[in-house]
Design an enzyme around this catalytic site. Structure first.
Site, mmCIF file in Angstrom:
data_model
loop_
_atom_site.group_PDB
_atom_site.id
_atom_site.type_symbol
_atom_site.label_atom_id
_atom_site.label_comp_id
_atom_site.label_asym_id
_atom_site.label_seq_id
_atom_site.Cartn_x
_atom_site.Cartn_y
_atom_site.Cartn_z
ATOM 1 N N SER A 14 0.814 -1.215 0.000
ATOM 2 C CA SER A 14 0.000 0.000 0.000
ATOM 3 C C SER A 14 0.846 1.262 0.000
ATOM 4 O O SER A 14 0.352 2.344 -0.326
ATOM 5 C CB SER A 14 -0.929 0.017 1.217
ATOM 6 O OG SER A 14 -1.838 -1.057 1.186
ATOM 7 N N GLY A 54 -4.268 -2.078 -0.969
ATOM 8 C CA GLY A 54 -3.392 -1.769 -2.085
ATOM 9 C C GLY A 54 -3.100 -0.281 -2.155
ATOM 10 O O GLY A 54 -3.660 0.514 -1.404
ATOM 11 N N GLY A 73 -2.316 3.678 -3.949
ATOM 12 C CA GLY A 73 -2.738 4.622 -4.964
ATOM 13 C C GLY A 73 -4.186 5.037 -4.929
ATOM 14 O O GLY A 73 -4.922 4.795 -3.968
ATOM 15 N N CYS A 85 -9.583 -1.878 3.269
ATOM 16 C CA CYS A 85 -8.850 -0.694 2.811
ATOM 17 C C CYS A 85 -9.188 -0.367 1.353
ATOM 18 O O CYS A 85 -10.292 0.054 1.066
ATOM 19 C CB CYS A 85 -7.351 -0.889 3.040
ATOM 20 S SG CYS A 85 -6.463 0.695 3.166
ATOM 21 N N LEU A 86 -8.252 -0.558 0.412
ATOM 22 C CA LEU A 86 -8.582 -0.330 -0.990
ATOM 23 C C LEU A 86 -9.762 -1.211 -1.389
ATOM 24 O O LEU A 86 -10.578 -0.821 -2.232
ATOM 25 C CB LEU A 86 -7.370 -0.625 -1.884
ATOM 26 C CG LEU A 86 -7.569 -0.421 -3.391
ATOM 27 C CD1 LEU A 86 -7.867 1.037 -3.711
ATOM 28 C CD2 LEU A 86 -6.357 -0.904 -4.167
ATOM 29 N N GLN A 122 -12.813 0.692 -0.832
ATOM 30 C CA GLN A 122 -12.989 1.745 -1.826
ATOM 31 C C GLN A 122 -13.467 1.173 -3.162
ATOM 32 O O GLN A 122 -14.266 1.790 -3.863
ATOM 33 C CB GLN A 122 -11.664 2.498 -1.992
ATOM 34 C CG GLN A 122 -11.244 3.227 -0.724
ATOM 35 C CD GLN A 122 -9.754 3.523 -0.669
ATOM 36 O OE1 GLN A 122 -9.014 3.271 -1.612
ATOM 37 N NE2 GLN A 122 -9.295 4.075 0.453
ATOM 38 N N ASN A 166 -3.871 2.589 7.047
ATOM 39 C CA ASN A 166 -2.928 3.050 6.039
ATOM 40 C C ASN A 166 -3.683 3.371 4.765
ATOM 41 O O ASN A 166 -3.846 2.525 3.899
ATOM 42 C CB ASN A 166 -1.847 1.997 5.762
ATOM 43 C CG ASN A 166 -0.984 2.391 4.571
ATOM 44 O OD1 ASN A 166 -0.900 3.557 4.223
ATOM 45 N ND2 ASN A 166 -0.371 1.416 3.933
ATOM 46 N N GLY A 190 -4.788 6.958 2.066
ATOM 47 C CA GLY A 190 -4.825 8.385 1.770
ATOM 48 C C GLY A 190 -6.102 8.798 1.064
ATOM 49 O O GLY A 190 -6.329 9.980 0.840
ATOM 50 N N HIS A 221 -7.233 -1.838 8.953
ATOM 51 C CA HIS A 221 -6.575 -3.143 8.800
ATOM 52 C C HIS A 221 -6.761 -3.990 10.063
ATOM 53 O O HIS A 221 -6.123 -3.722 11.083
ATOM 54 C CB HIS A 221 -5.079 -2.949 8.539
ATOM 55 C CG HIS A 221 -4.762 -2.556 7.141
ATOM 56 N ND1 HIS A 221 -4.264 -3.436 6.206
ATOM 57 C CD2 HIS A 221 -4.888 -1.366 6.502
ATOM 58 C CE1 HIS A 221 -4.087 -2.802 5.058
ATOM 59 N NE2 HIS A 221 -4.463 -1.545 5.205
ATOM 60 N N GLU A 232 -5.797 -7.103 10.498
ATOM 61 C CA GLU A 232 -4.862 -8.242 10.571
ATOM 62 C C GLU A 232 -3.716 -8.030 11.558
ATOM 63 O O GLU A 232 -2.847 -8.886 11.700
ATOM 64 C CB GLU A 232 -4.308 -8.561 9.179
ATOM 65 C CG GLU A 232 -3.255 -7.611 8.669
ATOM 66 C CD GLU A 232 -3.843 -6.363 8.028
ATOM 67 O OE1 GLU A 232 -3.060 -5.529 7.538
ATOM 68 O OE2 GLU A 232 -5.081 -6.208 8.005
#
Length: 379
Positions: A47, A238, A240, A265-266, A269, A307, A309, A350, A352
């Site tokens: 990530s 992941g 970006g 996370c990603l 999204q 984590n 952005g 996250h 984990e």
């Protein structure tokens, strides 16, 4: 022998410090992480592709490096910024120092700068493009390079970190790290994990909680995934901009309602976009192991590892299809939701715990129960 290093941001802020790791010059988005430990897991988290990470904790590297704590096959962070690199390594698991590790993988670090000033600047002005150099120390030149470097916005970084071929994952948690061991005798279900930059400990947790896992590249089609006959589908973390991977969103659109889905996370999204929501960039992101999140159903506060952005825009979620389940207590951004009509849910943080707290381990069990219910296999 000390080596000079320089750090410059696109808006003109420049630091002079000492180098560690490799020689050269590297570009990326400058971000900060508030974790007290876990620097190896952070460096090897896909990530962080495209980013230069600054640690807010002032003393980094004191317990060294070991191969068991790597979260992927490479160091993905573009560079590393610390206040002080520990000259002493002391841990029974250590195999090398952080400096040696960075040199081995060709990664550049800078220490002995005022990280408090840097982080306060990022909090006030937002994440910035930047450069670390051990070969150019001219402030004007470095700021110009930072300004002209590529932005993470709109960049498809998933294609750079995903696996090239499908593979089976059966590795279990290391002895002494088996937090949240499920009850024995459970049926093992098959999960397909879509690799957008997946962390190894996520895979270990899926195995621990009752899954055999097949990992597939991010460009795998929905038809190819369904041919594998999974009981459930996992959407990974992941790097970006989530709006830069429409091909993954299209895949997930075709999977919703066909198989139970869990995203992290990603993965959240992507699931959000597949349901019609939009995403946007946070000012400086959420990165660290101490972020409070409220579970709206239980009213329990979880301390979470994060984590990211970017975030799914809360107001863009279709209210008739989605129930918001978790909210960030620092800025009230979206941290989790579930589909009302289909067996699918996700979280932005996250669970984990690598590194990070164990508060959210139950989410893997929730995924198992969702798959169990969908397959009519209650034990």
């Amino acid at each position: 022998m000390t080596r000079k290093a320089s750090l410059a941001l696109e808006d003109g802020l420049v630091f002079q410090g000492l180098a560690f790791g490799a020689e050269g010059e590297v570009y990326g988005e400058i971000v900060f992480n508030t974790s007290l430990s876990g620097y190896q897991e952070i460096l090897t988290d896909p990530s962080y592709k495209g980013q230069i990470v600054a640690m807010t904790y002032p003393h980094i590297g004191n317990y060294g490096i070991n191969e068991q704590d790597e979260e992927s096959r490479a160091l993905w962070a573009e560079g590393f910024i610390v206040r002080e690199l520990s000259p002493v390594v002391s841990n029974y698991r250590s195999q090398m120092s952080l400096d040696e590790y960075m040199k081995k993988h060709g990664k550049i670090g800078i220490q002995e700068i005022d990280t408090r000033k840097l982080v306060k600047h990022l909090r006030d002005h937002g994440a910035k493009k930047g450069v670390i150099s051990t070969v150019d120390h001219d402030p004007e030149s470095l700021v110009k390079k930072a300004r002209e470097s590529k932005s993470i916005v709109g960049a498809d970084l998933v294609k750079e970190v995903t696996c090239s071929q499908p593979y089976e994952f059966r590795e279990t948690l290391m002895k002494g790290f088996e937090w949240g061991e499920p009850a024995p005798g459970k049926k093992v279900f098959k999960a397909v994990a879509l690799d957008c930059g997946i962390k190894t400990n996520i895979l270990r947790k899926l195995v621990q909680h009752g899954f055999s896992v097949t990992v597939v590249p991010a460009f795998t089609s929905a038809e190819e995934i369904l041919k594998l006959e999974p009981d459930g589908v996992f959407l990974s973390n992941g790097p970006g901009d989530p709006s830069a991977v429409p091909y993954v969103v299209e895949t997930v659109k075709k999977l919703i309602g066909k198989k139970p889905i869990f995203g992290i996370c990603l993965g959240q999204q992507i699931l959000g976009q597949a349901l019609g929501a939009t995403t946007s960039k946070l000012k400086f992101g959420h990165r660290g192991g101490n972020h409070p999140v409220l579970d709206l159903k239980t009213e329990r506060v979880e301390i979470t590892a994060q984590n990211h952005g970017f975030v799914v825009d809360l107001d863009s979620l279709p209210a008739d299809e989605v129930e918001v389940t978790h909210i960030n207590l620092n800025d009230k951004t979206l941290e989790g939701f579930r589909c009302k009509k289909y067996p699918a849910f996700s979280v932005q943080y996250h669970p984990e715990n690598s590194p990070g707290p164990h508060d959210s381990d139950y989410l893997f069990q929730r995924f198992y129960e969702l798959v169990e219910e969908a397959n009519g296999a209650a034990v």
